[in-house]
Design a protein around this motif. Sequence first.
Motif, PDB file in Angstrom:
ATOM      1  N   ASN A 280     -24.601   7.123   2.003  1.00  0.00           N
ATOM      2  CA  ASN A 280     -23.609   6.536   2.888  1.00  0.00           C
ATOM      3  C   ASN A 280     -24.251   5.770   4.042  1.00  0.00           C
ATOM      4  OD1 ASN A 280     -24.386   9.089   3.946  1.00  0.00           O
ATOM      5  ND2 ASN A 280     -22.542   9.184   5.194  1.00  0.00           N
ATOM      6  N   TRP A 281     -25.593   5.733   4.078  1.00  0.00           N
ATOM      7  CA  TRP A 281     -26.288   4.948   5.100  1.00  0.00           C
ATOM      8  C   TRP A 281     -27.741   4.784   4.675  1.00  0.00           C
ATOM      9  CZ3 TRP A 281     -29.901   4.162   8.945  1.00  0.00           C
ATOM     10  CH2 TRP A 281     -29.540   3.295   9.977  1.00  0.00           C
ATOM     11  N   ALA A 282     -28.269   3.592   4.861  1.00  0.00           N
ATOM     12  CA  ALA A 282     -29.690   3.330   4.612  1.00  0.00           C
ATOM     13  C   ALA A 282     -30.133   2.238   5.574  1.00  0.00           C
ATOM     14  CB  ALA A 282     -29.924   2.883   3.165  1.00  0.00           C
ATOM     15  N   GLY A 283     -31.150   2.531   6.357  1.00  0.00           N
ATOM     16  CA  GLY A 283     -31.602   1.510   7.288  1.00  0.00           C
ATOM     17  C   GLY A 283     -32.776   1.940   8.137  1.00  0.00           C
ATOM     18  N   PHE A 284     -33.030   1.122   9.138  1.00  0.00           N
ATOM     19  CA  PHE A 284     -34.228   1.251   9.949  1.00  0.00           C
ATOM     20  C   PHE A 284     -33.897   1.483  11.419  1.00  0.00           C
ATOM     21  CE2 PHE A 284     -35.413  -1.048   6.214  1.00  0.00           C
ATOM     22  CZ  PHE A 284     -36.681  -0.579   5.920  1.00  0.00           C
ATOM     23  N   TYR A 285     -34.760   2.253  12.043  1.00  0.00           N
ATOM     24  CA  TYR A 285     -34.833   2.357  13.493  1.00  0.00           C
ATOM     25  C   TYR A 285     -36.245   1.930  13.873  1.00  0.00           C
ATOM     26  CZ  TYR A 285     -30.429   4.841  14.005  1.00  0.00           C
ATOM     27  OH  TYR A 285     -29.103   5.168  14.016  1.00  0.00           O
ATOM     28  N   LEU A 286     -36.363   1.135  14.925  1.00  0.00           N
ATOM     29  CA  LEU A 286     -37.644   0.563  15.332  1.00  0.00           C
ATOM     30  C   LEU A 286     -38.086   1.122  16.672  1.00  0.00           C
ATOM     31  CD1 LEU A 286     -36.769  -3.100  14.361  1.00  0.00           C
ATOM     32  CD2 LEU A 286     -37.820  -1.319  12.950  1.00  0.00           C
ATOM     33  N   MET A 287     -39.378   1.445  16.783  1.00  0.00           N
ATOM     34  CA  MET A 287     -39.920   1.973  18.037  1.00  0.00           C
ATOM     35  C   MET A 287     -39.903   0.894  19.110  1.00  0.00           C
ATOM     36  SD  MET A 287     -40.735   5.209  18.075  1.00  0.00           S
ATOM     37  CE  MET A 287     -41.597   5.207  19.630  1.00  0.00           C
ATOM     38  N   ARG A 288     -39.347   1.235  20.235  1.00  0.00           N
ATOM     39  CA  ARG A 288     -39.364   0.389  21.425  1.00  0.00           C
ATOM     40  C   ARG A 288     -39.638   1.329  22.591  1.00  0.00           C
ATOM     41  NH1 ARG A 288     -39.726  -2.710  17.961  1.00  0.00           N
ATOM     42  NH2 ARG A 288     -38.452  -4.510  17.500  1.00  0.00           N
ATOM     43  N   GLY A 289     -40.857   1.270  23.116  1.00  0.00           N
ATOM     44  CA  GLY A 289     -41.227   2.196  24.177  1.00  0.00           C
ATOM     45  C   GLY A 289     -41.244   3.619  23.643  1.00  0.00           C
ATOM     46  N   ASN A 290     -40.445   4.494  24.268  1.00  0.00           N
ATOM     47  CA  ASN A 290     -40.406   5.906  23.891  1.00  0.00           C
ATOM     48  C   ASN A 290     -39.195   6.277  23.057  1.00  0.00           C
ATOM     49  OD1 ASN A 290     -42.784   6.442  25.269  1.00  0.00           O
ATOM     50  ND2 ASN A 290     -41.720   6.859  27.183  1.00  0.00           N
ATOM     51  N   GLU A 291     -38.523   5.285  22.485  1.00  0.00           N
ATOM     52  CA  GLU A 291     -37.330   5.584  21.695  1.00  0.00           C
ATOM     53  C   GLU A 291     -37.238   4.688  20.471  1.00  0.00           C
ATOM     54  OE1 GLU A 291     -33.988   4.957  24.309  1.00  0.00           O
ATOM     55  OE2 GLU A 291     -34.501   2.883  24.641  1.00  0.00           O
ATOM     56  N   LEU A 292     -36.384   5.111  19.558  1.00  0.00           N
ATOM     57  CA  LEU A 292     -36.069   4.322  18.369  1.00  0.00           C
ATOM     58  C   LEU A 292     -34.796   3.531  18.651  1.00  0.00           C
ATOM     59  CD1 LEU A 292     -36.667   7.130  15.745  1.00  0.00           C
ATOM     60  CD2 LEU A 292     -38.030   5.040  15.954  1.00  0.00           C
ATOM     61  N   ILE A 293     -34.796   2.261  18.264  1.00  0.00           N
ATOM     62  CA  ILE A 293     -33.654   1.379  18.437  1.00  0.00           C
ATOM     63  C   ILE A 293     -33.159   0.967  17.050  1.00  0.00           C
ATOM     64  CG2 ILE A 293     -32.822  -0.814  19.404  1.00  0.00           C
ATOM     65  CD1 ILE A 293     -33.698   1.087  21.570  1.00  0.00           C
ATOM     66  N   LEU A 294     -31.854   0.956  16.885  1.00  0.00           N
ATOM     67  CA  LEU A 294     -31.240   0.591  15.615  1.00  0.00           C
ATOM     68  C   LEU A 294     -31.727  -0.775  15.143  1.00  0.00           C
ATOM     69  CD1 LEU A 294     -29.058   1.292  13.461  1.00  0.00           C
ATOM     70  CD2 LEU A 294     -27.414   0.086  14.929  1.00  0.00           C
ATOM     71  N   GLY A 295     -32.092  -0.836  13.871  1.00  0.00           N
ATOM     72  CA  GLY A 295     -32.521  -2.073  13.228  1.00  0.00           C
ATOM     73  C   GLY A 295     -31.610  -2.399  12.055  1.00  0.00           C
ATOM     74  N   PRO A 296     -32.078  -3.206  11.114  1.00  0.00           N
ATOM     75  CA  PRO A 296     -31.267  -3.575   9.953  1.00  0.00           C
ATOM     76  C   PRO A 296     -30.843  -2.340   9.150  1.00  0.00           C
ATOM     77  CG  PRO A 296     -33.167  -5.016  10.131  1.00  0.00           C
ATOM     78  CD  PRO A 296     -33.369  -3.907  11.120  1.00  0.00           C
ATOM     79  N   PHE A 297     -29.578  -2.336   8.704  1.00  0.00           N
ATOM     80  CA  PHE A 297     -29.065  -1.197   7.949  1.00  0.00           C
ATOM     81  C   PHE A 297     -27.876  -1.605   7.107  1.00  0.00           C
ATOM     82  CE2 PHE A 297     -26.360  -1.213  11.674  1.00  0.00           C
ATOM     83  CZ  PHE A 297     -25.122  -0.811  11.206  1.00  0.00           C
ATOM     84  N   GLN A 298     -27.480  -0.690   6.225  1.00  0.00           N
ATOM     85  CA  GLN A 298     -26.258  -0.794   5.437  1.00  0.00           C
ATOM     86  C   GLN A 298     -25.484   0.505   5.640  1.00  0.00           C
ATOM     87  OE1 GLN A 298     -25.437  -3.449   2.980  1.00  0.00           O
ATOM     88  NE2 GLN A 298     -26.929  -4.458   4.290  1.00  0.00           N
ATOM     89  N   GLY A 299     -24.201   0.405   5.877  1.00  0.00           N
ATOM     90  CA  GLY A 299     -23.366   1.587   6.088  1.00  0.00           C
ATOM     91  C   GLY A 299     -22.505   1.413   7.315  1.00  0.00           C
ATOM     92  N   LYS A 300     -21.901   2.513   7.749  1.00  0.00           N
ATOM     93  CA  LYS A 300     -21.050   2.480   8.944  1.00  0.00           C
ATOM     94  C   LYS A 300     -21.882   2.236  10.193  1.00  0.00           C
ATOM     95  CE  LYS A 300     -17.464   5.594   7.230  1.00  0.00           C
ATOM     96  NZ  LYS A 300     -16.769   6.870   7.457  1.00  0.00           N
TER      97      LYS A 300
END
Length: 169
Positions: free
Chosen positions: A52-72
């Motif tokens: 129901n979801w497949a995608g990426f989170y990208l490191m920015r500083g000390n956190e992960l930020i939502l990247g390209p994905f499929q799903g809600k």
Amino acid sequence: MFAAAAPTAASKTELYVNLNKQLKSLLDGERDFIANAANFSALLFNLLPDLNWAGFYLMRGNELILGPFQGKPACIRIPVLPAPKGVCGNAAFHKRTFLVPDVHAFPGHIACDSASNAEIVIPLMVGKRVIGVLDIDSPRLQRFDQTDQAGLEIMVQTFLDATDTPDTH
């Protein structure tokens, strides 16, 4: 134009071999990270069953930020440092794949989609540095196993080898 085809495989291992061949074809001649991540997530979302979801989170500083994905729509920011949050934060912090058969039993799980019951998160490693994670969710408990982990880790390496990685500072 690339035409993704649902692989007909006798085993789950063969499924991942076929998916990895399709991924190589899809990435051939394109090195842009965002474009390749978007197509990679679309390939997984459309050809792996029970997601129901497949995608990426990208490191920015000390956190992960939502990247390209499929799903809600998904959570946008996930802390990694000083204390990791959720499965994605832990995979990035510990620099290893997290395979979670039941996300409700995972301490600190972040419920972006209440329909998600199982999750696998593979860190994107460039040398010893984590540049992000591939996050895959399923509504089916115990959806992912060691075969999924091995197949997805190979596909992540294929993606990284074919893609110019972003600066994450």
